[in-house]
Design an enzyme around this catalytic site. Structure first.
Site, PDB file in Angstrom:
ATOM      1  N   ASP A  99       2.141 -10.344  -3.406  1.00  0.00           N
ATOM      2  CA  ASP A  99       3.607 -10.275  -3.400  1.00  0.00           C
ATOM      3  C   ASP A  99       4.198 -10.893  -4.668  1.00  0.00           C
ATOM      4  OD1 ASP A  99       6.070  -9.609  -2.347  1.00  0.00           O
ATOM      5  OD2 ASP A  99       6.230 -11.407  -1.117  1.00  0.00           O
TER       6      ASP A  99
ATOM      7  N   HIS B 150       4.780  -3.805 -10.770  1.00  0.00           N
ATOM      8  CA  HIS B 150       3.690  -3.193 -10.000  1.00  0.00           C
ATOM      9  C   HIS B 150       2.538  -2.788 -10.933  1.00  0.00           C
ATOM     10  CE1 HIS B 150       6.194  -3.435  -6.540  1.00  0.00           C
ATOM     11  NE2 HIS B 150       7.035  -2.489  -6.900  1.00  0.00           N
TER      12      HIS B 150
ATOM     13  N   LEU C 251     -19.634  -6.436  -3.040  1.00  0.00           N
ATOM     14  CA  LEU C 251     -18.362  -6.817  -2.410  1.00  0.00           C
ATOM     15  C   LEU C 251     -17.833  -5.701  -1.502  1.00  0.00           C
ATOM     16  CD1 LEU C 251     -15.842  -8.766  -2.364  1.00  0.00           C
ATOM     17  CD2 LEU C 251     -14.913  -7.319  -4.198  1.00  0.00           C
TER      18      LEU C 251
HETATM   19  C1  IPE Z   1       4.423  -7.385   1.973  1.00  0.00           C
HETATM   20  O1  IPE Z   1       5.357  -7.673   0.988  1.00  0.00           O
HETATM   21  C2  IPE Z   1       3.699  -6.121   1.654  1.00  0.00           C
HETATM   22  C3  IPE Z   1       2.839  -6.142   0.466  1.00  0.00           C
HETATM   23  C4  IPE Z   1       2.612  -7.150  -0.322  1.00  0.00           C
HETATM   24  C5  IPE Z   1       2.175  -4.907   0.185  1.00  0.00           C
HETATM   25  P1  IPE Z   1       6.894  -7.287   1.116  1.00  0.00           P
HETATM   26  O2  IPE Z   1       7.531  -7.734  -0.132  1.00  0.00           O
HETATM   27  O3  IPE Z   1       7.021  -5.869   1.484  1.00  0.00           O
HETATM   28  O4  IPE Z   1       7.351  -8.159   2.361  1.00  0.00           O
HETATM   29  P2  IPE Z   1       8.787  -8.742   2.739  1.00  0.00           P
HETATM   30  O5  IPE Z   1       9.721  -7.577   2.773  1.00  0.00           O
HETATM   31  O6  IPE Z   1       9.165  -9.715   1.682  1.00  0.00           O
HETATM   32  O7  IPE Z   1       8.577  -9.399   4.058  1.00  0.00           O
HETATM   33  C1  IPE Z   2       4.585  -6.704  -3.780  1.00  0.00           C
HETATM   34  O1  IPE Z   2       5.601  -7.060  -4.652  1.00  0.00           O
HETATM   35  C2  IPE Z   2       4.181  -5.256  -3.932  1.00  0.00           C
HETATM   36  C3  IPE Z   2       4.573  -4.404  -2.806  1.00  0.00           C
HETATM   37  C4  IPE Z   2       5.172  -4.810  -1.724  1.00  0.00           C
HETATM   38  C5  IPE Z   2       4.255  -3.006  -2.914  1.00  0.00           C
HETATM   39  P1  IPE Z   2       7.120  -6.812  -4.294  1.00  0.00           P
HETATM   40  O2  IPE Z   2       7.528  -5.474  -4.809  1.00  0.00           O
HETATM   41  O3  IPE Z   2       7.370  -7.036  -2.870  1.00  0.00           O
HETATM   42  O4  IPE Z   2       7.812  -7.943  -5.172  1.00  0.00           O
HETATM   43  P2  IPE Z   2       9.035  -8.838  -4.737  1.00  0.00           P
HETATM   44  O5  IPE Z   2       8.694  -9.478  -3.447  1.00  0.00           O
HETATM   45  O6  IPE Z   2      10.213  -7.935  -4.626  1.00  0.00           O
HETATM   46  O7  IPE Z   2       9.164  -9.825  -5.851  1.00  0.00           O
HETATM   47 MG    MG Z   3       7.867  -8.685  -1.796  1.00  0.00          MG
END
Ligand code: IPE
Ligand code: IPE
Ligand code: MG
Length: 250
Positions: free
Chosen positions: A16, A33, A127
Site C-alpha cells: 500500500d 503503481h 519460492l
Molecule cells: C488494499 O489497499 C489493497 C491493496 C494493497 C491491493 P487499499 O488502498 O485498496 O485499501 P484501503 O482502501 O486504504 O482500505
Molecule cells: C496500493 O497503493 C496499490 C493498490 C491498491 C492497487 P494505493 O493505490 O492504495 O496507494 P494509496 O493508498 O492511495 O497511497
Molecule cells: Mg491504498
C-alpha cells in the site's frame, strides 16, 4: 487451523501507499503503481535468503474496481507487463507462481498470461509466490461456502462434515500454509479484506513506509523483528521461557 510440519515461513504483504508516494513526488498515481511493481522484483529475489518459503502479495482487491477507470486500466497493464517481462526469470529462479482471487472480471489477455505463468512455473520448487488480483477475503469465503453447499445438495457430504479443514481446502489458498507474518506498508492499520480466515494467528507489522520505498533491507528488518516474537497460538509457554513484550502494568 493448518498444522504444517516442514519449516515454512509465509509472509503476506499488503503493498500500500503507491498513490501517496506518487503525490508526494508531484507525479500521477499511476507512476506510483509503476514504481511499486519495480519493487516486487527485488523483494521476490531476496525471499529465499531471508528464509521466506511463501510470499503472498496483495496487488488488487475486489474493492479496487471502484477506482477511476484510467487507474484500473493502468494497473491491469502494469500486471500484464510484469508477467510478460518476468515470466522467464521467475521460472529460471524456481519461483512457483499462483494467483488467488476471482479472475473472471480480469481482462482476458491478462487472465491468459496469469494462466500461462502458473503453468510455466508449476514444477518450480523454490519460492512460492502468490499474487492476489481481484481478491477479497469475503468473496473467497462466500465462494467456498457455495462450493461446499453444492456438495451437500448433491449428497456427497452432509452438513456435519463441514469443518475448518474443509473450509481450508475450499479456499483459493488451499495449497498454502497460513500466513505467519503480514506486513502492510504505508502505515494504514487495517487488513482491507486480505486473508481474513487465514490470518487468525498471523503476526502483523505496519511500517510507515510507502510500498515504492520499501527495500530488501526493510524486509530483512521486519523478518528479524518477527523472528523475535513469541507466538502462543492460544496455549501457554513454559514458565521462564516467556519472552512476552508485556511489561508496563503487566
Ligand atoms: C488494499 O489497499 C489493497 C491493496 C494493497 C491491493 P487499499 O488502498 O485498496 O485499501 P484501503 O482502501 O486504504 O482500505
Ligand atoms: C496500493 O497503493 C496499490 C493498490 C491498491 C492497487 P494505493 O493505490 O492504495 O496507494 P494509496 O493508498 O492511495 O497511497
Ligand atoms: Mg491504498
Amino acid at each position: 487451523m493448518k498444522h504444517v510440519t516442514s519449516p515454512t515461513l509465509h509472509v503476506g504483504i499488503i503493498m500500500d501507499g503507491n498513490g501517496r508516494w506518487a503525490k508526494a513526488q508531484g507525479l500521477a498515481r499511476i507512476s506510483g503503481h509503476t514504481q511499486g511493481a519495480r519493487r516486487v522484483t527485488d523483494i521476490v529475489r531476496a525471499c529465499p535468503d531471508l528464509g521466506i518459503s511463501h510470499l503472498t502479495l496483495f496487488a488488487f482487491s475486489t474493492e479496487n474496481w471502484q477506482r477511476p477507470v484510467s487507474e484500473v486500466e493502468g494497473l491491469m497493464r502494469i500486471f500484464q507487463q510484469y508477467i510478460q517481462r518476468k515470466m522467464a526469470g521467475l521460472r529460471k529462479h524456481g519461483v512457483r507462481v499462483r494467483f488467488i482471487g476471482m479472475r473472471h472480471r480480469v481482462p482476458q489477455n491478462l487472465r491468459d498470461l496469469m494462466e500461462e505463468l502458473e503453468a510455466q512455473t508449476r514444477d518450480c520448487r523454490g519460492l512460492n509466490l502468490t499474487i492476489a488480483i481481484d481478491y477479497g477475503s469475503r468473496d473467497e469465503m462466500a465462494r467456498a461456502a457455495q462450493e461446499i453447499a453444492g456438495r451437500v445438495v448433491s449428497g456427497e457430504i452432509s452438513p456435519a462434515d463441514i469443518d475448518e479443514s474443509m473450509m481450508d481446502r475450499s479456499l483459493d489458498t488451499r495449497e498454502l500454509p497460513d500466513p505467519d507474518f503480514i506486513i502492510r506498508t504505508s502505515g494504514e492499520l487495517r487488513l482491507s479484506n486480505f486473508l481474513l480466515w487465514q490470518s487468525v494467528y498471523s503476526e502483523y507489522s505496519f511500517p510507515k513506509i510507502s510500498w515504492p520505498d520499501f527495500t530488501v533491507e526493510d524486509l530483512r528488518r521486519e523478518v528479524a523483528d518477527f523472528a523475535g516474537r513469541n507466538r502462543r497460538f492460544g496455549a501457554v509457554t513454559p514458565a521462564g521461557l516467556d519472552t512476552s513484550p508485556l511489561t508496563a502494568r503487566g
